[in-house]
Design a protein around this motif. Structure first.
Motif, PDB file in Angstrom:
ATOM      1  N   PHE A 147       1.620   2.057  -1.074  1.00  0.00           N
ATOM      2  CA  PHE A 147       1.019   0.914  -0.396  1.00  0.00           C
ATOM      3  C   PHE A 147       1.424  -0.384  -0.585  1.00  0.00           C
ATOM      4  CE2 PHE A 147      -3.703   2.783   0.480  1.00  0.00           C
ATOM      5  CZ  PHE A 147      -3.226   3.975   1.233  1.00  0.00           C
ATOM      6  N   VAL A 150       1.443  -4.051   1.258  1.00  0.00           N
ATOM      7  CA  VAL A 150       0.368  -4.008   2.384  1.00  0.00           C
ATOM      8  C   VAL A 150      -0.886  -3.907   1.757  1.00  0.00           C
ATOM      9  CG1 VAL A 150       1.791  -3.136   4.252  1.00  0.00           C
ATOM     10  CG2 VAL A 150       0.579  -1.665   2.889  1.00  0.00           C
ATOM     11  N   TYR A 314       4.267 -10.070  11.656  1.00  0.00           N
ATOM     12  CA  TYR A 314       3.021  -9.749  12.073  1.00  0.00           C
ATOM     13  C   TYR A 314       2.523 -10.566  13.099  1.00  0.00           C
ATOM     14  CZ  TYR A 314       2.541  -6.799   7.798  1.00  0.00           C
ATOM     15  OH  TYR A 314       2.910  -5.962   6.796  1.00  0.00           O
ATOM     16  N   HIS A 345      -5.787  -3.580   5.163  1.00  0.00           N
ATOM     17  CA  HIS A 345      -4.391  -4.245   5.084  1.00  0.00           C
ATOM     18  C   HIS A 345      -4.633  -5.499   4.581  1.00  0.00           C
ATOM     19  CE1 HIS A 345      -0.422  -5.190   6.430  1.00  0.00           C
ATOM     20  NE2 HIS A 345      -0.097  -4.104   6.898  1.00  0.00           N
ATOM     21  N   LYS A 346      -3.625  -6.228   3.981  1.00  0.00           N
ATOM     22  CA  LYS A 346      -3.798  -7.564   3.528  1.00  0.00           C
ATOM     23  C   LYS A 346      -3.726  -8.498   4.785  1.00  0.00           C
ATOM     24  CE  LYS A 346       0.555  -8.182   1.275  1.00  0.00           C
ATOM     25  NZ  LYS A 346       1.008  -8.687  -0.322  1.00  0.00           N
ATOM     26  N   TYR A 350      -4.574  -5.770  10.880  1.00  0.00           N
ATOM     27  CA  TYR A 350      -3.905  -4.508  10.852  1.00  0.00           C
ATOM     28  C   TYR A 350      -4.495  -3.707   9.770  1.00  0.00           C
ATOM     29  CZ  TYR A 350       0.098  -6.860  12.911  1.00  0.00           C
ATOM     30  OH  TYR A 350       0.979  -7.364  13.799  1.00  0.00           O
ATOM     31  N   ALA A 351      -3.975  -2.462   9.794  1.00  0.00           N
ATOM     32  CA  ALA A 351      -4.521  -1.231   8.899  1.00  0.00           C
ATOM     33  C   ALA A 351      -3.369  -0.453   8.503  1.00  0.00           C
ATOM     34  CB  ALA A 351      -5.506  -0.484   9.756  1.00  0.00           C
ATOM     35  N   VAL A 352      -3.576   0.341   7.308  1.00  0.00           N
ATOM     36  CA  VAL A 352      -2.631   1.178   6.683  1.00  0.00           C
ATOM     37  C   VAL A 352      -3.243   2.575   7.029  1.00  0.00           C
ATOM     38  CG1 VAL A 352      -1.752   1.740   4.433  1.00  0.00           C
ATOM     39  CG2 VAL A 352      -2.292  -0.526   4.832  1.00  0.00           C
ATOM     40  N   PRO A 398       2.329   2.020   7.206  1.00  0.00           N
ATOM     41  CA  PRO A 398       1.744   0.776   6.515  1.00  0.00           C
ATOM     42  C   PRO A 398       1.318  -0.387   7.405  1.00  0.00           C
ATOM     43  CG  PRO A 398       4.235   0.773   6.190  1.00  0.00           C
ATOM     44  CD  PRO A 398       3.936   2.089   7.159  1.00  0.00           C
ATOM     45  N   HIS A 399       2.003  -0.263   8.725  1.00  0.00           N
ATOM     46  CA  HIS A 399       1.584  -1.436   9.458  1.00  0.00           C
ATOM     47  C   HIS A 399       0.919  -1.635  10.741  1.00  0.00           C
ATOM     48  CE1 HIS A 399       4.635  -3.213   6.461  1.00  0.00           C
ATOM     49  NE2 HIS A 399       5.398  -2.523   7.107  1.00  0.00           N
TER      50      HIS A 399
END
Lengths: 573, 168
Positions: A147, A150, A314, A345-346, A350-352, A398-399
């Motif tokens: 990860f 992210v 992003y 996700h940071k 967004y999500a991982v 990851p994105h």
């Protein structure tokens, strides 16, 4: 000039992976040419098989039970769409249309021919890939948190460090003929997803009181027949000194590591036999004596590498997607997938996504070339063309925009890649076992498949919650059974396969080696045993308690006791 | 035995002194580590002295003798035993300027490693020399034209080349 300079962009290149410059490219080409020559000299007789072995291993080529096996490096688990497609093409052209993702972020082909391997390595080199040091008694492919970059809990992205180490360790003149293999893992987050405590060297990126970023260095962890949790040799090594400090550790190990017995040759045995204090003293003395300036981290070089891992472009999104919420409710199967396989996700919106390579009844870690292409396409459509391989043998996107998760899910589902079991009991880590491996003493894959089928009901799996099952087909522990909450070790006893169960293993910062409960059982009995253990846990657990927490609270004796009583009831364990 | 220097098979000017053999008045001789102290104490002016050092030798114990030695021969008992590479590094770090020789069953494929760690020459048994002729040792010189490590003896350090390219 940055990594995002469009003039420099490769076709399909994501913005957050290291890009070879002319020197990296030439280096890998040189290694391919060297190996082609070595294969020729082996076939012609200049090199005996014994002499050839370390060199083919250093190029990822094993001789297995039925055929050669080629282990391809996926440095720190990062892969581009273009690279994934190349892996698929190689699987079709030189293998049987699939590949196997391993616990050390590699991909293994099980059926290549010796004479084809130089061509395969060349095909890999064209897309900035290689098989260098994926085996052999050298510093292995460096692994890292899947990860990276992210994760919300990240202190610093570990990939620049890992790439720095990849370069430093490649064809190292002094450390290519060590007593045994040497594995390094790096994490930069509050939660360890790289299992650094069970590596020869584990590095955790930390910030000291002065605000300086450096590394906690852990040494002497490892599994195999003598499992050990690593010990801190230094709480803080500055970035400037990291390579010098690693050189010092490796030099001490190269000189004083045991060579009389290959089972006692890992650095964990040196640490165990001499004690961490004596090893630390030797390392510190070497560190003090060496000219650190020539080995030291070159800040400009670090910055150059780090620039490649800058965030992708992003979009500015709201933190929570209404679209996702509505679709999760409207499509329960999708909702389950989001609950289980999607991580925060940071970056807002967004999500991982974890793509499970553990379909119910499937072979853990296997992917067909078709699935690899689906994943490559999906990464381009939904995630800047970047993929990761996790040490749990899964693929990570990851994105992914939360708004697009539903479309991604449909794509994955159509390819048999939407099993919503990440981290659950059927997300089993397994080595190839006796089906492929020359070292194995028992099968692993059919055992994993049987457990997976037993727990095929995904809603039941969700009720059980996060629970890692890890299976090894021999004492060498490639399936990391020692650090599985439930570990299964296949052995051979009197011509019969026998499976030993361990409980309480933990690969994270709170690392623990699992404890054996009860005598060995047959392959047929394994699913019953696992079910008994899981049922006992469910009956005993207090609110929100994980398996490990329950195990630590309830204790070995009661778990064992239950198993014994179950045995008296006829389960025969 | 065959001796390789600069990718060529060359004549060996050194003679290994047998344990029972007395010290000569002239010539280039190699003595065992056990005999080193005695040899240094009774050395004639016309003699060039070398020592044969097992790969477990403590470089600290050798340090005082290094300025008076013209050759240090580090033994590789097996090609996969890489201790000699680290020992070579330490001997060079201690300031040894003479000929550093790797002796044992090394393969052409390890030539670059040996040179990188500070060896000048490699001495191999005849059976290896027969299978791995001079052309293979010469080819090995070119096979590792680029390396990532700094602080090692290497012509083509990638890191230095990068630095140079960036400075332009």
């Amino acid at each position: 000039m940055t990594a995002h300079d469009p003039a420099l962009a490769r076709p399909n290149a994501p913005t957050t992976t290291y890009r070879y410059d002319e020197f990296d490219a030439a280096f890998v080409k040189e290694r391919v040419a060297e190996f082609r020559e070595q294969v020729r000299r082996r076939l012609e007789g200049s090199l005996t098989e014994d002499e050839f072995r370390p060199f083919r291993l250093m190029n990822g080529l094993y001789l297995q039970l039925h055929a050669y096996m080629l282990r391809v490096a996926i440095p720190y688990g990062v892969l581009t769409a273009r690279q994934m497609r190349r892996l698929a093409d190689i699987a079709d052209k030189y293998d049987r249309g699939y590949g196997h993702f391993t616990t050390r972020q590699n991909l293994q082909y099980n059926w290549p021919k010796l004479v084809d391997t130089p061509d395969i390595l060349e095909a890999l080199a064209e897309v900035e890939m290689h098989a260098i040091q994926t085996s052999g008694n050298c510093i292995r492919n460096v692994t890292a948190d899947h990860f990276s970059g992210v994760a919300p809990d990240e202190i610093e992205d570990p990939r620049p460090t890992a790439e720095f180490l990849r370069q430093w360790s490649s064809a190292h003149p002094e450390f290519s003929f060590l007593p045994r293999k040497f594995k390094i893992a790096v994490t930069g987050a509050a939660h360890d997803r790289a299992a650094i405590m069970v590596h020869d060297i584990g590095l955790a990126i930390e910030t000291n009181e002065a605000g300086e970023t450096g590394y906690k260095v852990v040494v002497g962890g490892g599994l195999g027949r003598s499992p050990f949790v690593g010990k801190a040799i230094r709480d803080f090594v500055s970035r400037a000194d990291l390579l010098a400090y690693l050189e010092a550790i490796l030099r001490v190990y190269n000189r004083f590591g045991r060579r009389d017995n290959k089972y006692k040759a890992r650095i964990k045995i040196l640490v165990h036999e001499k004690g961490i204090d004596e090893v630390r003293q030797a390392v510190e003395a070497e560190f003090a004596a060496m000219d650190r300036s020539v080995f030291s981290y070159d800040p400009a070089e670090f910055e150059r590498i780090a620039a490649f891992f800058a965030p992708p472009p992003y979009e500015t999104l709201t933190a929570e997607s209404e679209k996702l919420r509505a679709e999760s409710v409207a499509h329960p199967a999708f909702g389950n997938f989001v609950d289980v396989n999607v991580s925060p996700h940071k970056v807002p919106g967004y999500a991982v996504v974890t793509v499970s390579l553990k379909p119910i009844g499937g072979i853990p870690g296997d992917a067909t070339s078709q699935q690899m292409r689906v994943l490559a396409d999906a990464s381009e459509r939904f995630g800047f063309g970047e993929l990761r391989i996790s040490h749990e043998q899964n693929v990570i996107l990851p994105h992914v925009k939360q708004d697009e998760l539903f479309d991604l899910w449909k794509t994955l589902d159509a390819a048999g890649l939407a099993t919503a079991n990440a981290g659950l009991v059927s997300d089993i880590i397994s080595c190839p076992g006796l089906d492929y491996c020359a070292l194995a003493t028992a099968r692993s894959i059919p055992v994993a498949q049987a457990i997976s089928r037993r727990f095929s009901d995904l809603s039941r799996q969700r009720r059980i919650g996060k629970l890692g099952i890890k299976i090894s087909g021999c004492i060498n522990a490639c399936g990391h059974h020692h650090v599985g909450a439930i570990g299964i070790l296949g052995l051979e006893k009197k011509g019969q396969e026998s499976y030993q169960i361990t409980l309480g293993g933990d690969p994270t910062f709170s690392a623990a080696i699992g404890e054996i409960v009860g005598p060995g059982v047959t392959a047929d009995q394994v699913p019953d045993v696992i079910e008994h253990i899981v049922d006992f846990y469910l009956a005993e657990r207090q609110e929100n308690e994980t398996f490990i927490q329950t195990w630590r609270r309830v204790g070995h004796a009661r778990f064992k006791d239950v198993l014994r009583r179950e045995g008296e009831d006829g389960a025969d364990i | 035995m065959a001796l390789i220097s600069d990718g060529r098979f060359v004549e060996d000017g050194w003679r290994r002194l047998a344990e029972e053999e007395g010290l000569p008045k002239s010539g280039k001789i190699v003595v065992s580590l056990a005999r080193l102290e005695h040899a240094l104490a009774h050395l004639s002016d016309g003699v060039s002295l070398g020592v044969n050092a097992p790969n477990t030798t403590d470089p600290g114990a050798l340090a005082a003798a290094l300025p008076r030695l013209q050759l240090v021969e580090v033994v590789f008992p097996a090609f996969a035993d890489g201790r000699g590479f680290s020992l070579a590094r330490l001997i060079r770090r201690a300031g040894f300027k003479g000929e550093l020789r790797a002796s044992g069953r090394l393969l052409a494929d390890q030539y670059a490693h040996a040179l990188g760690c500070g060896f000048d020459t490699v001495e191999i048994p005849d059976d290896i020399a027969e299978r791995q002729d001079e052309s293979q040792w010469r080819a090995a010189l070119a096979a590792h034209a680029r390396t990532y490590q700094r602080g090692y003896v290497a012509a083509g350090s990638i890191l230095d080349a990068r630095r140079k390219a960036a400075a332009k």
